[in-house]
Design a protein around this motif. Sequence first.
Motif, mmCIF file in Angstrom:
data_model
loop_
_atom_site.group_PDB
_atom_site.id
_atom_site.type_symbol
_atom_site.label_atom_id
_atom_site.label_comp_id
_atom_site.label_asym_id
_atom_site.label_seq_id
_atom_site.Cartn_x
_atom_site.Cartn_y
_atom_site.Cartn_z
ATOM 1 N N PRO A 188 -3.370 -2.106 -9.339
ATOM 2 C CA PRO A 188 -3.330 -0.730 -9.286
ATOM 3 C C PRO A 188 -5.059 -0.400 -9.288
ATOM 4 C CG PRO A 188 -1.885 -0.862 -10.960
ATOM 5 C CD PRO A 188 -2.230 -2.528 -10.723
ATOM 6 N N SER A 189 -5.962 -1.149 -9.608
ATOM 7 C CA SER A 189 -7.352 -0.985 -9.850
ATOM 8 C C SER A 189 -8.063 -1.232 -8.456
ATOM 9 C CB SER A 189 -7.904 -1.548 -10.995
ATOM 10 O OG SER A 189 -7.787 -3.047 -10.787
ATOM 11 N N ARG A 190 -7.227 -1.878 -7.479
ATOM 12 C CA ARG A 190 -7.876 -2.456 -6.249
ATOM 13 C C ARG A 190 -8.537 -1.115 -5.548
ATOM 14 N NH1 ARG A 190 -8.610 -3.640 -1.336
ATOM 15 N NH2 ARG A 190 -8.297 -5.630 -0.105
ATOM 16 N N ASN A 191 -9.801 -1.306 -5.033
ATOM 17 C CA ASN A 191 -10.274 -0.378 -4.369
ATOM 18 C C ASN A 191 -9.613 -0.357 -3.078
ATOM 19 O OD1 ASN A 191 -11.664 0.886 -6.310
ATOM 20 N ND2 ASN A 191 -13.250 -0.541 -6.192
ATOM 21 N N VAL A 192 -9.386 0.868 -2.393
ATOM 22 C CA VAL A 192 -9.225 0.898 -1.038
ATOM 23 C C VAL A 192 -10.794 1.423 -0.069
ATOM 24 C CG1 VAL A 192 -7.819 2.427 0.745
ATOM 25 C CG2 VAL A 192 -6.950 1.946 -1.486
ATOM 26 N N GLN A 193 -10.640 0.763 1.112
ATOM 27 C CA GLN A 193 -11.602 1.126 2.107
ATOM 28 C C GLN A 193 -11.145 1.475 3.384
ATOM 29 O OE1 GLN A 193 -13.723 -2.715 2.153
ATOM 30 N NE2 GLN A 193 -14.390 -2.618 0.242
ATOM 31 N N ILE A 194 -11.792 2.118 4.135
ATOM 32 C CA ILE A 194 -11.447 2.789 5.450
ATOM 33 C C ILE A 194 -11.223 1.466 6.388
ATOM 34 C CG2 ILE A 194 -12.256 4.043 7.106
ATOM 35 C CD1 ILE A 194 -13.540 6.057 5.400
ATOM 36 N N GLY A 195 -10.103 1.479 7.080
ATOM 37 C CA GLY A 195 -9.907 0.439 7.744
ATOM 38 C C GLY A 195 -8.736 -0.660 7.355
ATOM 39 N N ASP A 196 -8.620 -0.295 5.957
ATOM 40 C CA ASP A 196 -7.824 -1.135 5.487
ATOM 41 C C ASP A 196 -6.182 -0.887 5.826
ATOM 42 O OD1 ASP A 196 -9.237 -2.524 3.832
ATOM 43 O OD2 ASP A 196 -8.788 -1.536 1.786
ATOM 44 N N PHE A 197 -5.388 -2.088 6.031
ATOM 45 C CA PHE A 197 -3.999 -1.908 6.402
ATOM 46 C C PHE A 197 -3.234 -2.157 5.224
ATOM 47 C CE2 PHE A 197 -5.917 -2.692 10.667
ATOM 48 C CZ PHE A 197 -5.069 -1.871 11.471
ATOM 49 N N ILE A 198 -2.327 -1.075 5.116
ATOM 50 C CA ILE A 198 -1.518 -0.918 3.857
ATOM 51 C C ILE A 198 -0.142 -0.852 4.153
ATOM 52 C CG2 ILE A 198 -0.906 0.232 1.798
ATOM 53 C CD1 ILE A 198 -3.818 1.473 1.575
ATOM 54 N N SER A 199 0.745 -1.699 3.490
ATOM 55 C CA SER A 199 2.168 -1.673 3.527
ATOM 56 C C SER A 199 2.928 -1.110 2.467
ATOM 57 C CB SER A 199 2.649 -3.219 3.710
ATOM 58 O OG SER A 199 2.286 -3.813 4.836
ATOM 59 N N ILE A 200 3.557 -0.076 2.590
ATOM 60 C CA ILE A 200 4.496 0.800 1.651
ATOM 61 C C ILE A 200 5.715 0.583 1.696
ATOM 62 C CG2 ILE A 200 4.448 2.799 0.305
ATOM 63 C CD1 ILE A 200 1.749 3.449 2.068
ATOM 64 N N LYS A 201 6.463 0.028 0.757
ATOM 65 C CA LYS A 201 7.964 -0.037 0.921
ATOM 66 C C LYS A 201 8.388 0.863 -0.217
ATOM 67 C CE LYS A 201 11.858 -3.130 0.631
ATOM 68 N NZ LYS A 201 12.263 -4.270 0.424
ATOM 69 N N LYS A 202 9.036 1.927 0.448
ATOM 70 C CA LYS A 202 9.607 3.167 -0.432
ATOM 71 C C LYS A 202 10.845 3.371 0.013
ATOM 72 C CE LYS A 202 8.383 7.906 -1.331
ATOM 73 N NZ LYS A 202 7.606 9.188 -0.992
ATOM 74 N N ASN A 203 11.887 3.477 -0.854
ATOM 75 C CA ASN A 203 13.243 3.771 -0.740
ATOM 76 C C ASN A 203 13.851 2.702 0.632
ATOM 77 O OD1 ASN A 203 13.126 5.598 -2.915
ATOM 78 N ND2 ASN A 203 12.615 7.364 -1.473
ATOM 79 N N ASP A 204 13.694 1.726 0.506
ATOM 80 C CA ASP A 204 14.200 0.745 1.660
ATOM 81 C C ASP A 204 13.612 1.111 3.106
ATOM 82 O OD1 ASP A 204 15.648 -0.451 -0.234
ATOM 83 O OD2 ASP A 204 17.558 0.649 0.397
ATOM 84 N N VAL A 205 12.372 1.866 3.163
ATOM 85 C CA VAL A 205 11.739 2.216 4.361
ATOM 86 C C VAL A 205 10.337 1.716 4.183
ATOM 87 C CG1 VAL A 205 10.657 4.094 5.639
ATOM 88 C CG2 VAL A 205 12.799 4.339 4.753
ATOM 89 N N LEU A 206 9.973 0.916 5.031
ATOM 90 C CA LEU A 206 8.699 0.255 5.238
ATOM 91 C C LEU A 206 7.553 0.996 6.096
ATOM 92 C CD1 LEU A 206 6.851 -2.256 4.350
ATOM 93 C CD2 LEU A 206 7.342 -3.328 6.679
ATOM 94 N N TRP A 207 6.455 1.422 5.306
ATOM 95 C CA TRP A 207 5.361 2.214 6.035
ATOM 96 C C TRP A 207 4.422 1.193 6.176
ATOM 97 C CZ3 TRP A 207 5.332 7.907 6.571
ATOM 98 C CH2 TRP A 207 6.339 8.391 6.219
ATOM 99 N N GLU A 208 3.775 1.177 7.436
ATOM 100 C CA GLU A 208 2.595 0.373 7.543
ATOM 101 C C GLU A 208 1.407 1.265 8.368
ATOM 102 O OE1 GLU A 208 3.466 -2.931 10.202
ATOM 103 O OE2 GLU A 208 4.540 -3.925 8.755
#
Length: 124
Positions: free
Chosen positions: A38-58
């Motif tokens: 959770p403490s990882r910093n996000v930078q502009i241009g990062d690709f994030i995969s978010i799995k939420k309620n059986d739905v995958l957001w990239e």
Amino acid sequence: MVRIDKWLWAARFFKTRSLAKKQVEQGKIKIAAQKIKPSRNVQIGDFISIKKNDVLWEVEVLGLAEKRGSATIAQQLYQETDESIKNREAKTLLKKMEYHSTPKPDGRPTKKQRRDIKSLKNKL
């Protein structure tokens, strides 16, 4: 630089930071296909995969925010990939088709039907 849990909360993927933190700790949020803390910093241009309620957001990070703003501001923080949009829409369509194809009762059971159900349950 913004922590991933703050960014997910500001981008309105989760209602609270604690929910975002919990999802990151469970490994449902990944940056560049790697598990993160959770403490990882996000930078502009990062690709994030978010799995939420059986739905995958990239999504690709387009902006950083530490505070939660309106939904229009939150949508400007990321851009979802075309493939992710197609997969998400296909999954929702499949769920809708499954819902409409399942048989549903016409209404509530009558008093006699409730007695029959109760007697069947008692026999088991």
